[in-house]
Design a protein around this motif. Structure first.
Motif, PDB file in Angstrom:
ATOM      1  N   HIS A  18      42.842  40.663  35.241  1.00  0.00           N
ATOM      2  CA  HIS A  18      43.931  41.103  36.116  1.00  0.00           C
ATOM      3  C   HIS A  18      43.579  42.203  36.735  1.00  0.00           C
ATOM      4  CE1 HIS A  18      46.593  42.617  33.187  1.00  0.00           C
ATOM      5  NE2 HIS A  18      46.731  43.582  33.848  1.00  0.00           N
ATOM      6  N   ASP A  19      44.031  42.384  37.968  1.00  0.00           N
ATOM      7  CA  ASP A  19      43.712  44.022  38.546  1.00  0.00           C
ATOM      8  C   ASP A  19      45.286  44.366  39.083  1.00  0.00           C
ATOM      9  OD1 ASP A  19      43.475  45.949  40.433  1.00  0.00           O
ATOM     10  OD2 ASP A  19      41.530  45.787  40.732  1.00  0.00           O
ATOM     11  N   ALA A  20      45.839  45.381  38.079  1.00  0.00           N
ATOM     12  CA  ALA A  20      47.216  45.671  38.538  1.00  0.00           C
ATOM     13  C   ALA A  20      47.474  46.483  39.801  1.00  0.00           C
ATOM     14  CB  ALA A  20      47.854  46.773  37.353  1.00  0.00           C
ATOM     15  N   ASP A  21      46.493  47.070  40.270  1.00  0.00           N
ATOM     16  CA  ASP A  21      46.515  47.701  41.587  1.00  0.00           C
ATOM     17  C   ASP A  21      46.544  46.715  42.680  1.00  0.00           C
ATOM     18  OD1 ASP A  21      46.681  50.329  40.679  1.00  0.00           O
ATOM     19  OD2 ASP A  21      44.570  50.492  40.815  1.00  0.00           O
ATOM     20  N   TYR A  74      39.730  34.434  49.325  1.00  0.00           N
ATOM     21  CA  TYR A  74      38.979  35.425  48.711  1.00  0.00           C
ATOM     22  C   TYR A  74      38.720  34.975  47.253  1.00  0.00           C
ATOM     23  CZ  TYR A  74      39.637  37.926  52.825  1.00  0.00           C
ATOM     24  OH  TYR A  74      39.883  38.444  54.193  1.00  0.00           O
ATOM     25  N   GLY A  75      39.888  34.576  46.620  1.00  0.00           N
ATOM     26  CA  GLY A  75      39.614  34.095  45.237  1.00  0.00           C
ATOM     27  C   GLY A  75      38.568  33.059  44.833  1.00  0.00           C
ATOM     28  N   LEU A  76      38.250  32.275  45.948  1.00  0.00           N
ATOM     29  CA  LEU A  76      37.098  31.155  45.655  1.00  0.00           C
ATOM     30  C   LEU A  76      35.823  31.908  45.206  1.00  0.00           C
ATOM     31  CD1 LEU A  76      37.836  28.917  48.468  1.00  0.00           C
ATOM     32  CD2 LEU A  76      38.248  28.519  46.196  1.00  0.00           C
ATOM     33  N   ALA A  77      35.712  33.250  45.462  1.00  0.00           N
ATOM     34  CA  ALA A  77      34.414  33.857  44.781  1.00  0.00           C
ATOM     35  C   ALA A  77      34.443  34.152  43.532  1.00  0.00           C
ATOM     36  CB  ALA A  77      34.380  35.171  45.553  1.00  0.00           C
ATOM     37  N   ALA A  78      35.496  33.964  42.688  1.00  0.00           N
ATOM     38  CA  ALA A  78      35.604  33.935  41.378  1.00  0.00           C
ATOM     39  C   ALA A  78      34.754  32.671  40.783  1.00  0.00           C
ATOM     40  CB  ALA A  78      37.083  33.713  40.679  1.00  0.00           C
ATOM     41  N   GLY A 118      50.496  44.443  46.572  1.00  0.00           N
ATOM     42  CA  GLY A 118      49.396  45.059  45.968  1.00  0.00           C
ATOM     43  C   GLY A 118      48.304  45.565  47.203  1.00  0.00           C
ATOM     44  N   ASP A 119      47.342  46.458  46.676  1.00  0.00           N
ATOM     45  CA  ASP A 119      46.264  46.962  47.561  1.00  0.00           C
ATOM     46  C   ASP A 119      45.327  45.993  47.928  1.00  0.00           C
ATOM     47  OD1 ASP A 119      44.619  48.710  48.886  1.00  0.00           O
ATOM     48  OD2 ASP A 119      44.032  49.885  47.047  1.00  0.00           O
ATOM     49  N   LYS A 120      45.472  45.344  49.106  1.00  0.00           N
ATOM     50  CA  LYS A 120      44.526  44.442  49.508  1.00  0.00           C
ATOM     51  C   LYS A 120      43.219  45.021  50.250  1.00  0.00           C
ATOM     52  CE  LYS A 120      46.858  41.155  47.300  1.00  0.00           C
ATOM     53  NZ  LYS A 120      47.967  42.135  46.764  1.00  0.00           N
ATOM     54  N   ASP A 121      43.141  46.387  50.510  1.00  0.00           N
ATOM     55  CA  ASP A 121      42.159  47.059  51.262  1.00  0.00           C
ATOM     56  C   ASP A 121      40.880  47.215  50.355  1.00  0.00           C
ATOM     57  OD1 ASP A 121      40.963  48.234  53.239  1.00  0.00           O
ATOM     58  OD2 ASP A 121      41.806  50.215  52.778  1.00  0.00           O
ATOM     59  N   TRP A 122      40.207  45.872  50.374  1.00  0.00           N
ATOM     60  CA  TRP A 122      39.266  45.753  49.265  1.00  0.00           C
ATOM     61  C   TRP A 122      37.800  45.623  50.129  1.00  0.00           C
ATOM     62  CZ3 TRP A 122      42.511  41.468  47.870  1.00  0.00           C
ATOM     63  CH2 TRP A 122      42.280  40.213  48.652  1.00  0.00           C
ATOM     64  N   GLU A 125      34.029  44.147  49.008  1.00  0.00           N
ATOM     65  CA  GLU A 125      34.093  43.873  47.682  1.00  0.00           C
ATOM     66  C   GLU A 125      35.376  43.437  47.271  1.00  0.00           C
ATOM     67  OE1 GLU A 125      32.144  46.737  45.397  1.00  0.00           O
ATOM     68  OE2 GLU A 125      30.192  46.928  46.866  1.00  0.00           O
ATOM     69  N   PRO A 126      35.796  42.327  47.589  1.00  0.00           N
ATOM     70  CA  PRO A 126      37.128  41.797  46.770  1.00  0.00           C
ATOM     71  C   PRO A 126      36.879  41.775  45.265  1.00  0.00           C
ATOM     72  CG  PRO A 126      36.531  40.457  48.565  1.00  0.00           C
ATOM     73  CD  PRO A 126      35.267  41.410  48.397  1.00  0.00           C
ATOM     74  N   PRO A 127      38.108  41.748  44.531  1.00  0.00           N
ATOM     75  CA  PRO A 127      37.707  41.928  43.014  1.00  0.00           C
ATOM     76  C   PRO A 127      37.615  40.844  42.350  1.00  0.00           C
ATOM     77  CG  PRO A 127      40.153  42.035  43.689  1.00  0.00           C
ATOM     78  CD  PRO A 127      39.336  41.992  44.982  1.00  0.00           C
TER      79      PRO A 127
END
Length: 319
Positions: A18-21, A74-78, A118-122, A125-127
């Motif tokens: 996970h990414d806490a930010d 965006y999570g489909l990139a996982a 959360g900080d969605k200003d990615w 490069e989404p995480p």
């Protein structure tokens, strides 16, 4: 609060990151060998990948991983990252010898956690690719529960959501549910701290609360319905895994029955605003040969989904 529990069966590993930010995360289910898989979708706003490959009559009935992720589309990139990670190890469907790349089959489902602060200003490069690689590298036999993995940024009604796991053994076959709980509906009976799933609780795995003796149903005020104006913003996603040797057709029925566990734990369930998606995987060789045995296993699947969903919420709430 988070908790780690060992998987009650062999044949697969689970990795989470996970990414806490950003307030989001990824959960990856990695079977030791290609696993027969089916899927059932009940929500009106699902976000998925490789679902059609699992339909009846197709070429594919086995998968190499299942991915659950936050981040909405965006999570489909996982799943891209998991595909790459597996491909580097030449784990996948091999249409021809090297140097032709293998094709890992990696179905996935996402939940909407993009409005959780959360900080969605990615930018570009989404995480989620990074988190998926981290989850694969961390995969093992212990499963974190609560605010971890795909459940890290989830909300359940107006409460924190989370990821939970629950198991049951029936007729010598083990069934385990891993659920990321992010539903529109509330997991609690209106006006109480008692879960809708209280009747299915084993021990005090999610707090031991029971309905008040004088309980009278009231209108729920702790769902997201008052705040949602468009579809696709919530969901329950997860998988049920068994060490039974089930066909894809049997697993489809198992996934259908497992969806009932959402309605046992959340009201309302399967709304137009949810994307409820449940995968069913076979990761063993124990027999499940009759319709009666499958029906009993499906009943266990529904109970485990309800319990896992509530465990994820309860452990996240305790944080």
């Amino acid at each position: 609060m988070t908790q780690s529990s060992p998987l009650p069966m062999k044949g697969l590993a689970v990795g989470q990151a996970h990414d806490a930010d950003v307030k989001t995360g990824v959960t990856v289910i990695l079977p030791d060998a290609p696993a027969t898989c089916a899927v059932d979708v009940r929500g009106g706003g699902p976000g998925t990948r490789e679902i059609m490959t699992l339909q009846d009559g197709g070429l594919i009935d086995k998968v190499h991983a299942v991915v659950l992720s936050g981040g909405s589309v965006y999570g489909l990139a996982a799943a891209d990252a998991v595909t790459t990670w597996l491909g580097e190890k030449r784990i996948g469907y091999a249409p021809a010898p090297e140097p032709v790349p293998v094709s890992p089959l990696v179905p996935s489902a996402i939940l909407f956690d993009n409005a959780n602060g959360g900080d969605k200003d990615w930018g570009r490069e989404p995480p989620f690719r990074r988190l998926a690689f981290e989850a694969c590298e961390a995969a093992g036999s212990d499963v974190g529960e609560g605010q971890v993995g795909a459940g890290f940024g989830a909300t359940a009604g107006l409460y924190r959501g989370g990821l939970g796991m629950a198991s049951e053994n029936i007729n010598g076959v083990t069934l385990t549910a891993l659920i990321a709980a992010n539903p529109v509906g509330s997991p609690y009976m209106p006006g109480t701290e008692c879960p809708w799933a209280w009747a299915h609780e084993m021990g005090d795995e999610f707090g031991g609360q029971r309905p008040p003796s004088d309980y009278i149903a009231v209108e729920a005020s702790d769902t997201k319905l008052a705040f949602l104006k468009s579809s696709g913003q919530s969901t329950v996603i997860g998988a049920v895994v068994t060490d039974g040797d089930l066909t894809q057709k049997q697993l489809k029925r198992l996934a259908i029955m497992a969806q009932d566990g959402i309605a046992m734990a959340v009201q309302p369930a399967h709304t137009p605003l949810d994307g409820d998606t449940i995968f069913a995987l076979s990761a063993g060789n124990k027999g499940c040969e009759t319709p009666v045995a499958l029906a009993e296993l499906g009943g266990a699947a529904a109970r485990c989904v309800a319990r896992a969903l509530m465990r994820g919420v309860h452990l996240a709430k305790e944080n």
